[in-house]
Design an enzyme around this catalytic site. Structure first.
Site, PDB file in Angstrom:
ATOM      1  N   GLU A 106       0.748  -1.073  -0.103  1.00 25.07           N
ATOM      2  CA  GLU A 106      -0.029   0.090   0.310  1.00 25.07           C
ATOM      3  C   GLU A 106       0.713   1.340   0.005  1.00 25.07           C
ATOM      4  O   GLU A 106       0.363   2.199  -0.507  1.00 25.07           O
ATOM      5  CB  GLU A 106      -1.069   0.037   1.069  1.00 25.07           C
ATOM      6  CG  GLU A 106      -2.057  -0.789   1.062  1.00 25.07           C
ATOM      7  CD  GLU A 106      -3.171  -0.340   2.004  1.00 25.07           C
ATOM      8  OE1 GLU A 106      -3.024   0.196   3.381  1.00 25.07           O
ATOM      9  OE2 GLU A 106      -4.674  -0.855   1.808  1.00 25.07           O
ATOM     10  N   HIS A 154      10.290 -26.346   1.223  1.00 26.48           N
ATOM     11  CA  HIS A 154       9.450 -27.324   0.764  1.00 26.48           C
ATOM     12  C   HIS A 154       8.598 -26.918  -0.087  1.00 26.48           C
ATOM     13  O   HIS A 154       7.590 -28.002  -0.589  1.00 26.48           O
ATOM     14  CB  HIS A 154       9.325 -28.476   1.913  1.00 26.48           C
ATOM     15  CG  HIS A 154      10.513 -28.938   2.531  1.00 26.48           C
ATOM     16  ND1 HIS A 154      11.340 -29.973   2.169  1.00 26.48           N
ATOM     17  CD2 HIS A 154      11.002 -28.538   3.757  1.00 26.48           C
ATOM     18  CE1 HIS A 154      12.289 -29.902   2.979  1.00 26.48           C
ATOM     19  NE2 HIS A 154      12.271 -29.178   4.123  1.00 26.48           N
ATOM     20  N   LYS A 197     -13.883   0.169  -2.746  1.00 25.87           N
ATOM     21  CA  LYS A 197     -14.724   0.528  -1.287  1.00 25.87           C
ATOM     22  C   LYS A 197     -16.130   1.081  -1.874  1.00 25.87           C
ATOM     23  O   LYS A 197     -16.984   0.836  -1.206  1.00 25.87           O
ATOM     24  CB  LYS A 197     -13.851   1.143  -0.376  1.00 25.87           C
ATOM     25  CG  LYS A 197     -12.869   0.734   0.518  1.00 25.87           C
ATOM     26  CD  LYS A 197     -12.355   1.835   1.502  1.00 25.87           C
ATOM     27  CE  LYS A 197     -11.677   0.995   2.780  1.00 25.87           C
ATOM     28  NZ  LYS A 197     -11.487   2.091   3.530  1.00 25.87           N
TER      29      LYS A 197
HETATM   30  O1  LIG Z   1      -8.707   1.439  10.109  1.00 28.58           O
HETATM   31  P1  LIG Z   1      -9.639   1.472   8.872  1.00 28.58           P
HETATM   32  O2  LIG Z   1     -10.178   2.890   8.560  1.00 28.58           O
HETATM   33  O3  LIG Z   1     -10.875   0.770   9.311  1.00 28.58           O
HETATM   34  O4  LIG Z   1      -9.073   1.209   7.619  1.00 28.58           O
HETATM   35  C1  LIG Z   1      -8.562  -0.098   7.649  1.00 28.58           C
HETATM   36  C2  LIG Z   1      -7.787  -0.168   6.278  1.00 28.58           C
HETATM   37  O5  LIG Z   1      -8.790  -0.185   5.143  1.00 28.58           O
HETATM   38  C3  LIG Z   1      -8.599   0.533   3.987  1.00 28.58           C
HETATM   39  O6  LIG Z   1      -9.181   0.049   2.941  1.00 28.58           O
HETATM   40  C4  LIG Z   1      -7.015   0.836   3.790  1.00 28.58           C
HETATM   41  O7  LIG Z   1      -6.526   0.376   2.371  1.00 28.58           O
HETATM   42  C5  LIG Z   1      -5.945   0.314   4.795  1.00 28.58           C
HETATM   43  O8  LIG Z   1      -4.836   0.976   4.567  1.00 28.58           O
HETATM   44  C6  LIG Z   1      -6.505   0.247   6.278  1.00 28.58           C
HETATM   45  O9  LIG Z   1      -5.611  -0.018   7.213  1.00 28.58           O
END
Ligand SMILES: O=P(O)(O)OC[C@H]1O[C@H](O)[C@H](O)[C@@H](O)[C@@H]1O
Length: 433
Positions: free
Chosen positions: A273, A294, A405
């Site tokens: 990331e 292995h 997302k």
């Molecule tokens: O801590 P949060 O806001 O729930 O995020 C949790 C995770 O989700 C995201 O999609 C990011 O890509 C991550 O970098 C992050 O650690």
């Protein structure tokens, strides 16, 4: 953490980096170090993570976990940077704790149900962690966990600790139920937050030595200087960068300790990331010594020359002797211990890669304990920040993750997102049974 980059030199490996190239690169390392120090001094976003050894307050974390300090089990609900640091620490140190730790970092319904059914909920604490407080997987799992507690007649509000940002849905929920809560420090992205409350609440419930974790990290911080030849973390960051530029686009991290298996998973998020942007970056791969000798070693030694292997090797561990046997061919084992066997296998594997001209780097820690783990996590984070400076990318953002997302939210009716429409436009070429 000590680092040996000898087997990444061009005199040993191809791809490899010459000593002269490293010396030239060291001028860029000096500039990058200045930039990093400035970012730390000004508490800039991301760079602030490297100040955590001084900023994190173990007493505050211990006070927050006080109500659940004697829990038999702990469910951590979080994902990505809100789970992997905590999992790395508690899995590495598991032998010293009686608390069973479970990490709900996936929404596979069968798996979540199985995990919940396996726990004595009346003796279980909940550690819910989300920096943004909006991550769908984490909030959905938290609702499921709450519901399971209610169905079992257990008051979840008595057993929950929340770690989140200053505002957001999770913060509102913590306030509404008056839950003990901790704040994700400003300026610290999730994947760099292992040494804050994000990674350390679980460690506190498991009674691990939080001060030692931070002291180990602070000692590593002291090693940051303007030369890769004097700073193990920068030696690692600069070498990986140089090898990537020469064709080693894959970095296979291979700890030689079962307890560090999750650390390779944590590293994978950190590296992917942080550095994977602008068509640049090095792909992290995960392996485990000796098991993957292995399995994956064949590819590492004889496949495409596109890989660096990063060994993570504790120098000491408690040992167990191998019993004697009267089977003649196995007699040599009876004179050894499992630790000696593992050590010999590591040395043989490292030498076998070098003999085949395959670049590899050795990261050594004294042993797997809080102090050394704190140093390892901090050192790898500093290596990553340095590599990000050398690549010239924005190490602390992850815009590409946002796309899926939004599409997910759109598909679930959580708003109008054009990304969701693209899901319906998928190109198909199906081959059916
Ligand atoms: O801590 P949060 O806001 O729930 O995020 C949790 C995770 O989700 C995201 O999609 C990011 O890509 C991550 O970098 C992050 O650690």
């Amino acid at each position: 953490m000590n680092v040996d980059i000898g087997n990444a030199l061009a005199s040993v490996a191809s791809p490899g980096v010459s000593r002269e190239s490293l010396e030239r690169l060291d001028e860029q390392v000096a500039d990058a170090h200045e930039r990093i120090e400035r970012g730390m001094e000004n508490a800039e976003h991301g760079y602030e993570a490297l100040n955590l050894p001084q900023r994190t307050d173990p007493d505050e974390i211990r006070t927050a976990v006080e109500p659940v300090a004697d829990a038999e089990a702990l469910i951590t609900v979080g994902i990505g940077g809100s789970a992997l640091g905590a999992a790395t620490i508690t899995n590495a140190l598991a032998d010293e704790s009686d608390t069973e730790t479970v990490f709900l970092d996936n929404v596979d319904p069968e798996w979540v149900t199985r995990r919940l059914e396996s726990l004595p909920l009346e003796e279980t604490a909940i550690n819910v962690v989300s920096r943004s407080g909006t991550t769908a997987e984490t909030l959905a799992n938290f609702l499921v966990v709450r519901d399971a507690f209610e169905s079992a007649g257990v008051d979840w509000t008595e057993r929950t600790i929340v770690t989140t940002g200053e505002s957001g849905p999770l913060r509102n929920l913590a306030d509404r139920h008056d839950l003990p809560s901790l704040k994700v420090p400003d300026g610290v992205p999730g994947r760099f937050s292992a040494l804050s409350a994000v990674g350390m609440v679980a460690a506190a419930v498991c009674d691990h030595d939080l001060e030692a974790l931070l002291e180990g990290a602070a000692a590593e911080r002291e090693t940051l200087t303007g030369s890769l030849f004097e700073c193990p973390a920068y030696a690692y960051g600069a070498t990986t960068y140089a090898l990537d530029a020469r064709g080693a686009g894959i970095n296979a991290v291979m700890p030689y300790a079962e307890s560090l298996e999750t650390q390779a998973e944590w590293f994978a998020q950190l590296w992917a990331e942080s550095l994977g942007k602008d068509d640049l970056g090095q792909t992290p791969a995960r392996a485990l010594g000796v098991t993957d000798q292995h399995s994956q070693l064949q590819l590492y030694r004889a496949g495409p020359r596109d890989k660096l292997v990063s060994f993570v090797v504790p120098q000491e561990r408690s040992d167990r002797s191998i019993p004697d046997t009267d089977v003649e061919e196995l007699a040599y084992l009876g004179d050894s211990t499992l630790g000696e066997l593992l050590e010999a296998e590591f040395e043989a594997t490292e030498a076998s890669l070098a003999a085949a001209g395959r670049p590899n780097v050795r990261l050594e820690i004294d042993r797997v304990d809080e102090y050394e783990l704190g140093g390892l996590l901090y050192g790898m984070e500093a290596a990553c920040v340095l590599a990000g400076e050398l690549y010239g990318v924005n190490t602390f953002e992850q815009p590409a993750v946002e796309w899926a997302k939004k599409a997910t939210r759109g598909l679930l009716g959580g708003g109008d997102f054009e990304e969701a429409e693209a899901v319906a436009e998928k190109t198909e070429l199906r081959v059916e049974r």
